[in-house]
Design a protein around this motif. Structure first.
Motif, PDB file in Angstrom:
ATOM      1  N   UNK A 140       0.860  -1.179   0.000  1.00 53.55           N
ATOM      2  CA  UNK A 140       0.000   0.000   0.000  1.00 53.55           C
ATOM      3  C   UNK A 140       0.898   1.232   0.000  1.00 53.55           C
ATOM      4  N   UNK A 141       0.761   2.070  -1.005  1.00 57.49           N
ATOM      5  CA  UNK A 141       1.516   3.310  -1.084  1.00 57.49           C
ATOM      6  C   UNK A 141       0.596   4.456  -0.681  1.00 57.49           C
ATOM      7  N   UNK A 142       1.023   5.224   0.307  1.00 51.43           N
ATOM      8  CA  UNK A 142       0.251   6.363   0.814  1.00 51.43           C
ATOM      9  C   UNK A 142       0.984   7.635   0.441  1.00 51.43           C
ATOM     10  N   UNK A 143       0.339   8.487  -0.322  1.00 53.37           N
ATOM     11  CA  UNK A 143       0.928   9.765  -0.729  1.00 53.37           C
ATOM     12  C   UNK A 143       0.404  10.847   0.215  1.00 53.37           C
ATOM     13  N   UNK A 144       1.254  11.337   1.096  1.00 52.40           N
ATOM     14  CA  UNK A 144       0.854  12.376   2.040  1.00 52.40           C
ATOM     15  C   UNK A 144       0.966  11.904   3.475  1.00 52.40           C
ATOM     16  N   UNK A 159       0.322  -1.941  -5.127  1.00 48.31           N
ATOM     17  CA  UNK A 159      -0.856  -2.801  -5.265  1.00 48.31           C
ATOM     18  C   UNK A 159      -2.117  -2.024  -4.941  1.00 48.31           C
ATOM     19  N   UNK A 160      -2.019  -1.161  -3.930  1.00 52.34           N
ATOM     20  CA  UNK A 160      -3.103  -0.236  -3.584  1.00 52.34           C
ATOM     21  C   UNK A 160      -2.472   1.138  -3.382  1.00 52.34           C
ATOM     22  N   UNK A 161      -3.087   2.147  -3.972  1.00 56.17           N
ATOM     23  CA  UNK A 161      -2.590   3.513  -3.852  1.00 56.17           C
ATOM     24  C   UNK A 161      -3.622   4.374  -3.155  1.00 56.17           C
ATOM     25  N   UNK A 162      -3.187   5.079  -2.126  1.00 53.64           N
ATOM     26  CA  UNK A 162      -4.053   6.008  -1.405  1.00 53.64           C
ATOM     27  C   UNK A 162      -3.470   7.410  -1.562  1.00 53.64           C
ATOM     28  N   UNK A 163      -4.179   8.275  -2.266  1.00 53.22           N
ATOM     29  CA  UNK A 163      -3.733   9.654  -2.452  1.00 53.22           C
ATOM     30  C   UNK A 163      -4.339  10.499  -1.339  1.00 53.22           C
ATOM     31  N   UNK A 164      -3.491  10.954  -0.437  1.00 57.00           N
ATOM     32  CA  UNK A 164      -3.915  11.800   0.685  1.00 57.00           C
ATOM     33  C   UNK A 164      -3.005  13.014   0.738  1.00 57.00           C
ATOM     34  N   UNK A 165      -2.892  13.687  -0.415  1.00 53.95           N
ATOM     35  CA  UNK A 165      -1.897  14.740  -0.589  1.00 53.95           C
ATOM     36  C   UNK A 165      -2.315  16.079  -0.011  1.00 53.95           C
ATOM     37  N   UNK A 166      -3.509  16.164   0.578  1.00 56.37           N
ATOM     38  CA  UNK A 166      -3.934  17.420   1.185  1.00 56.37           C
ATOM     39  C   UNK A 166      -4.261  18.489   0.169  1.00 56.37           C
ATOM     40  N   UNK A 167      -4.219  19.733   0.619  1.00 59.56           N
ATOM     41  CA  UNK A 167      -4.570  20.866  -0.235  1.00 59.56           C
ATOM     42  C   UNK A 167      -3.583  21.999   0.009  1.00 59.56           C
ATOM     43  N   UNK A 177      -9.824   4.333 -12.030  1.00 60.65           N
ATOM     44  CA  UNK A 177      -8.479   3.809 -11.801  1.00 60.65           C
ATOM     45  C   UNK A 177      -8.555   2.637 -10.815  1.00 60.65           C
ATOM     46  N   UNK A 178      -8.216   1.452 -11.264  1.00 57.20           N
ATOM     47  CA  UNK A 178      -8.253   0.273 -10.412  1.00 57.20           C
ATOM     48  C   UNK A 178      -7.236   0.394  -9.275  1.00 57.20           C
ATOM     49  N   UNK A 179      -7.677   0.076  -8.055  1.00 58.51           N
ATOM     50  CA  UNK A 179      -6.812   0.039  -6.864  1.00 58.51           C
ATOM     51  C   UNK A 179      -6.326   1.419  -6.422  1.00 58.51           C
ATOM     52  N   UNK A 180      -7.001   2.472  -6.828  1.00 55.95           N
ATOM     53  CA  UNK A 180      -6.625   3.829  -6.411  1.00 55.95           C
ATOM     54  C   UNK A 180      -7.742   4.402  -5.547  1.00 55.95           C
ATOM     55  N   UNK A 181      -7.357   4.949  -4.398  1.00 55.81           N
ATOM     56  CA  UNK A 181      -8.284   5.571  -3.463  1.00 55.81           C
ATOM     57  C   UNK A 181      -7.786   6.984  -3.164  1.00 55.81           C
ATOM     58  N   UNK A 182      -8.680   7.817  -2.647  1.00 56.30           N
ATOM     59  CA  UNK A 182      -8.274   9.169  -2.271  1.00 56.30           C
ATOM     60  C   UNK A 182      -9.068   9.613  -1.051  1.00 56.30           C
TER      61      UNK A 182
END
Length: 498
Positions: free
Chosen positions: A64-68, A171-179, A362-367
């Protein structure tokens, strides 16, 4: 015999086997060249330090890759089951900021480390597990088809390493890059104003405030210049702007008047808001806040900023407002990274998600968090950019990913046959804001038109402090915050400019 020890170390290095950091081979000869560079003035050869992380294998834990590293991303990392997943966090900062208490650090009520929680403490697997990492980097692109994120390292100025690019397969990407703070395209905001979203913002505010206080006391400063240096202007009447104004006015009354007696009659605070301050609060609470701020010496101005110059701002009616410190707190909007992503967008330009916080195309992408919003097709309202929204989304998504992992859908492209869980539902728990002088507002209504408990005064201030003390992530930081509050109450604020 220092030369002999150095020679022995070099011979040992030359005998060592090749080292492979993330699939990049560094030969013994290259290691030898790097070691003897201490004795050479010639430029070193450029070396690709990291090729990145490749796709996981079937017998490995999914990644799981978490951006942010904001509220949403950190709450997700805290709740993720590391027996099911490896966790990789990509962020330009290695800590989470407890933003509700950030304004208190600007004036010395709290120390900066009291509001910063290291990522390694939030999710220990990042420091211990062989497949989990934290990368100090910015994410600058997402390839949803190949399940890859493109990153660039964050370096500290020109005297350090040049930044380099690398890739991470997920495998799973979570974009939590804020604002990012909204500037509405006003000229000069980025150059001359200070935002209040990060610890380094609070440090800059504190240093500039104390510098202006000390400079204004030096012989040779004119009366006009002294008044300008000691004029603190806050633009934006939301909770952050009001809380900072309240903390600043309290600092002036309790500390500046005692320790800077020569300039105490010059320093003052102006809060500029285009509409009503604290627009999300009950009308009675807004009136109470206005009354208390004015009583504390805060000047409230209703106006729109049209131009920001090095020593003054220009309002829409042509009024020039000189300042020595300008703090900008007018809300947030999507960052350039979010805008440039080729993903569906929600109203306001945020990443569009469905009822389960998935990016549909986008498969396996969450935000999650401030960078995401419900698509119009869901029929759900736009959620406010609040810490409690982000935290609730992070907690929900962690449970979703854990459920998916236990069902065998952790790896890429393996969730199609897995039933989705319950939709994400947000229920507002209320809002709180301090206005200084041991007073605060507590509004426990679920929405502006709803009914519920709303109160103000000393009891509300006690509730505000108690609530946030329990919300601080670790016992270590809770101890820091409690000690800082007690020390400030007994001895006053620390006004050292370090």
């Amino acid at each position: 015999m220092a030369w002999f020890r150095t020679l022995m170390q070099l011979s040992t290095i030359a005998k060592q086997p090749p080292f492979k950091p993330n699939n990049t081979v560094i030969s013994p000869h290259l290691a030898l060249i790097s070691s003897i560079s201490h004795f050479s003035t010639q430029s070193q050869p450029e070396v690709t330090r990291h090729a990145g992380l490749g796709p996981t294998k079937a017998d490995e834990k999914p990644r799981v890759v978490v951006v942010g590293s904001g509220w949403a991303g950190c709450r997700l990392m805290k709740g993720i089951d590391t027996s099911l997943y490896d966790v990789v966090c990509v962020s330009p900062r290695n800590h989470m900021v407890f933003t509700p208490l950030l304004a208190s650090t600007c004036v010395g009520t709290l120390e900066f480390r009291s509001v910063a929680e290291p990522i390694g403490r939030i999710q220990p697997a990042i420091s211990r597990e062989p497949g989990s990492y934290f990368f100090l980097a910015n994410c600058n692109g997402v390839d949803a088809d190949d399940h890859v994120v493109h990153c660039q390292t964050v370096t500290d100025g020109e005297d350090t390493l040049d930044p380099w690019n690398f890739k991470i397969s997920y495998d799973k990407l979570v974009i939590a890059a804020g604002a990012e703070p909204l500037t509405f395209g006003i000229k000069g905001v980025n150059e001359h104003a200070i935002f209040l979203r990060e610890v380094y913002h609070a440090q800059e505010i504190r240093r500039k405030l104390l510098l202006n206080l000390m400079l204004s006391d030096v012989p040779g400063v004119t009366e006009e210049e002294k008044s300008r240096l000691l004029h603190c202007v806050v633009v934006g009447g939301g909770p952050t702007g009001v809380e900072f104004s309240g903390e600043l006015s309290d600092f002036i009354i309790r500390d500046v008047h005692q320790r800077y007696a020569h300039v105490k009659n010059y320093i003052h605070v102006t809060l500029i808001e285009a509409n009503e301050i604290l627009s999300s609060f009950d009308d009675r609470l807004r009136q109470y806040a206005t009354k208390q701020l004015v009583k504390s010496g805060v000047r409230l101005v209703r106006g729109i900023v049209k131009d920001v110059q090095p020593q003054k701002i220009i309002l829409s009616d042509g009024t020039a407002v000189p300042y020595g410190l300008l703090v900008w707190s007018t809300g947030v909007g999507p960052s350039p990274f979010v805008k440039n992503l080729e993903l569906p967008k929600a109203p306001g330009g945020r990443i569009g998600v469905d009822e389960w916080l998935r990016v549909p195309s986008a498969q396996d992408v969450f935000s999650v968090g401030d960078c995401s919003g419900f698509l119009e097709s869901t029929g759900k309202p736009v959620l406010p950019a609040l810490a409690q929204v982000a935290e609730r989304q992070g907690k929900y998504l962690a449970s979703q990913l854990n459920r998916i992992g236990k069902a065998g859908g952790g790896h890429a492209n393996t969730t199609k046959d897995i039933e989705v869980g319950e939709q994400f539902v947000y229920k507002h728990l209320g809002s709180m804001a301090t206005i200084g002088r041991y007073k605060a507002l507590v509004d426990l209504r679920q929405n502006k038109e709803g009914k519920g408990l709303s109160m103000a005064g000393f009891v509300s201030w006690f509730i505000w402090r108690s609530a946030y003390l329990t919300r601080v992530l670790s016992w270590r930081n809770r101890f820091y915050v409690a000690i800082n509050w007690a020390t400030t109450f007994v001895f006053g604020r620390d006004i050292s400019r370090i």
